[in-house]
Design a protein around this motif. Structure first.
Motif, PDB file in Angstrom:
ATOM      1  N   MET A 250      -7.344  -2.605  -3.595  1.00 32.31           N
ATOM      2  CA  MET A 250      -6.056  -2.932  -4.213  1.00 32.31           C
ATOM      3  C   MET A 250      -5.951  -4.440  -4.386  1.00 32.31           C
ATOM      4  N   THR A 251      -5.557  -4.870  -5.559  1.00 24.93           N
ATOM      5  CA  THR A 251      -5.444  -6.299  -5.830  1.00 24.93           C
ATOM      6  C   THR A 251      -4.186  -6.862  -5.173  1.00 24.93           C
ATOM      7  N   ASP A 252      -4.141  -8.211  -5.086  1.00 26.01           N
ATOM      8  CA  ASP A 252      -2.973  -8.864  -4.488  1.00 26.01           C
ATOM      9  C   ASP A 252      -1.707  -8.544  -5.267  1.00 26.01           C
ATOM     10  N   ASN A 253      -1.821  -8.456  -6.593  1.00 26.39           N
ATOM     11  CA  ASN A 253      -0.648  -8.161  -7.416  1.00 26.39           C
ATOM     12  C   ASN A 253      -0.110  -6.764  -7.113  1.00 26.39           C
ATOM     13  N   LEU A 254      -1.022  -5.796  -6.985  1.00 27.67           N
ATOM     14  CA  LEU A 254      -0.604  -4.435  -6.675  1.00 27.67           C
ATOM     15  C   LEU A 254      -0.013  -4.347  -5.273  1.00 27.67           C
ATOM     16  N   ARG A 255      -0.603  -5.081  -4.332  1.00 25.27           N
ATOM     17  CA  ARG A 255      -0.048  -5.086  -2.973  1.00 25.27           C
ATOM     18  C   ARG A 255       1.364  -5.656  -2.971  1.00 25.27           C
ATOM     19  N   HIS A 256       1.554  -6.727  -3.724  1.00 23.28           N
ATOM     20  CA  HIS A 256       2.881  -7.345  -3.797  1.00 23.28           C
ATOM     21  C   HIS A 256       3.902  -6.369  -4.376  1.00 23.28           C
ATOM     22  N   LYS A 257       3.518  -5.677  -5.443  1.00 25.24           N
ATOM     23  CA  LYS A 257       4.427  -4.720  -6.060  1.00 25.24           C
ATOM     24  C   LYS A 257       4.725  -3.559  -5.120  1.00 25.24           C
ATOM     25  N   ALA A 258       3.701  -3.102  -4.381  1.00 27.08           N
ATOM     26  CA  ALA A 258       3.902  -1.998  -3.443  1.00 27.08           C
ATOM     27  C   ALA A 258       4.847  -2.397  -2.324  1.00 27.08           C
ATOM     28  N   ARG A 259       4.704  -3.635  -1.833  1.00 24.63           N
ATOM     29  CA  ARG A 259       5.603  -4.096  -0.770  1.00 24.63           C
ATOM     30  C   ARG A 259       7.033  -4.221  -1.273  1.00 24.63           C
ATOM     31  N   GLU A 260       7.185  -4.730  -2.511  1.00 17.35           N
ATOM     32  CA  GLU A 260       8.529  -4.851  -3.065  1.00 17.35           C
ATOM     33  C   GLU A 260       9.169  -3.475  -3.260  1.00 17.35           C
ATOM     34  N   ALA A 261       8.380  -2.518  -3.729  1.00 19.49           N
ATOM     35  CA  ALA A 261       8.906  -1.166  -3.924  1.00 19.49           C
ATOM     36  C   ALA A 261       9.287  -0.531  -2.592  1.00 19.49           C
ATOM     37  N   ALA A 262       8.456  -0.759  -1.552  1.00 23.28           N
ATOM     38  CA  ALA A 262       8.764  -0.215  -0.232  1.00 23.28           C
ATOM     39  C   ALA A 262      10.049  -0.818   0.322  1.00 23.28           C
ATOM     40  N   GLY A 263      10.242  -2.126   0.116  1.00 23.70           N
ATOM     41  CA  GLY A 263      11.464  -2.775   0.581  1.00 23.70           C
ATOM     42  C   GLY A 263      12.703  -2.212  -0.103  1.00 23.70           C
ATOM     43  N   LEU A 264      12.610  -2.001  -1.416  1.00 25.65           N
ATOM     44  CA  LEU A 264      13.740  -1.425  -2.154  1.00 25.65           C
ATOM     45  C   LEU A 264      14.027  -0.006  -1.693  1.00 25.65           C
ATOM     46  N   LEU A 265      12.964   0.762  -1.405  1.00 27.44           N
ATOM     47  CA  LEU A 265      13.141   2.139  -0.956  1.00 27.44           C
ATOM     48  C   LEU A 265      13.823   2.188   0.406  1.00 27.44           C
ATOM     49  N   ILE A 266      13.453   1.278   1.303  1.00 24.69           N
ATOM     50  CA  ILE A 266      14.085   1.232   2.626  1.00 24.69           C
ATOM     51  C   ILE A 266      15.577   0.931   2.505  1.00 24.69           C
ATOM     52  N   GLU A 267      15.906  -0.091   1.726  1.00 21.81           N
ATOM     53  CA  GLU A 267      17.314  -0.459   1.573  1.00 21.81           C
ATOM     54  C   GLU A 267      18.103   0.657   0.889  1.00 21.81           C
ATOM     55  N   ALA A 268      17.488   1.306  -0.098  1.00 25.11           N
ATOM     56  CA  ALA A 268      18.166   2.404  -0.782  1.00 25.11           C
ATOM     57  C   ALA A 268      18.400   3.575   0.166  1.00 25.11           C
ATOM     58  N   SER A 269      17.434   3.815   1.065  1.00 25.38           N
ATOM     59  CA  SER A 269      17.574   4.907   2.019  1.00 25.38           C
ATOM     60  C   SER A 269      18.723   4.642   2.987  1.00 25.38           C
ATOM     61  N   VAL A 270      18.856   3.398   3.455  1.00 25.50           N
ATOM     62  CA  VAL A 270      19.952   3.049   4.365  1.00 25.50           C
ATOM     63  C   VAL A 270      21.292   3.237   3.662  1.00 25.50           C
ATOM     64  N   THR A 271      21.391   2.748   2.432  1.00 30.70           N
ATOM     65  CA  THR A 271      22.649   2.890   1.682  1.00 30.70           C
ATOM     66  C   THR A 271      22.986   4.353   1.432  1.00 30.70           C
TER      67      THR A 271
END
Length: 223
Positions: free
Chosen positions: A1-22
């Motif tokens: 996995m490239t650095d760009n894909l890792r960055h996007k995956a981390r950002e998506a995971a962060g959004l999913l966590i916050e959305a789950s809490v809300t």
């Protein structure tokens, strides 16, 4: 996995966590409001009092569910934070150059090879002004670069397209000329159609002529 894909995956995971809490808080609030209005408030209460009770239970349900979700998802949030802030060693992102030159002569050999490759790439890039087809004149692999910065495209036996760059009042320009073994005068080329006509004439036994185009029209400003 490239650095760009890792960055996007981390950002998506962060959004999913916050959305789950809300979402957990909203669901808890809705359940609290329903339970407070329909099951907890006595039938003897007025509608206004029942609505206020439902609001209180809604707030309690939201806060409780939100806190529970925060507690459950906090380990994931910490791991994500660590992944975002992991410092990659400098040597991992800036590896040592491969095969560094040991002598000046070896360096000259490397630079000469790089110059030839660069000339071929520049010719293919500049050919965009002549050829908007998929991959003919713009194919780097079909250009042969030289150490003086020029490049040749071998069209047919005795027929070569030459590219050189030069400076004028408009900046750096590219000039394409068609050279033939039958003539000492090159033809300035400004389009792929010209090459087609010249090649057709050659097949018909006619000499390549310099009647088309002019020296100025054969130059294109390049970046």
């Amino acid at each position: 996995m490239t650095d760009n894909l890792r960055h996007k995956a981390r950002e998506a995971a962060g959004l999913l966590i916050e959305a789950s809490v809300t979402a957990a808080g909203l669901v808890g609030g809705a359940v609290g409001a329903y339970a407070g209005y329909h099951h907890i408030a006595p039938d003897t209460w007025s509608d206004t009092t029942s609505v206020l009770a439902a609001a209180v239970f809604a707030i309690g349900g939201y806060v409780g569910s939100d806190s529970l979700a925060e507690m459950c998802l906090d380990p994931l949030r910490r791991r994500l934070h660590q992944a975002r802030n992991t410092i990659v060693p400098y040597r991992a992102t800036h590896p040592a150059p491969l095969n560094p030159a040991a002598t000046a002569n070896e360096a000259l050999t490397q630079v000469a090879a790089a110059t030839r490759t660069d000339a071929a790439h520049r010719a293919a890039d500049a050919a965009y002004n002549l050829d908007h087809s998929d991959n003919f004149l713009r194919s780097t692999g079909r250009w042969h670069g030289y150490e003086d910065g020029t490049a040749m495209f071998f069209l047919a036996p005795g027929l070569v397209l030459h590219r050189r760059s030069q400076l004028d009042k408009y900046g750096t320009t590219s000039e394409f000329t068609l050279w033939s073994g039958d003539s000492d005068t090159p033809v300035v080329i400004t389009s792929l159609e010209q090459i087609h006509r010249q090649l057709s004439a050659r097949i018909a036994g006619l000499p390549v002529t310099a009647s088309e185009g002019g020296s100025a029209s054969g130059r294109f400003t390049t970046a």
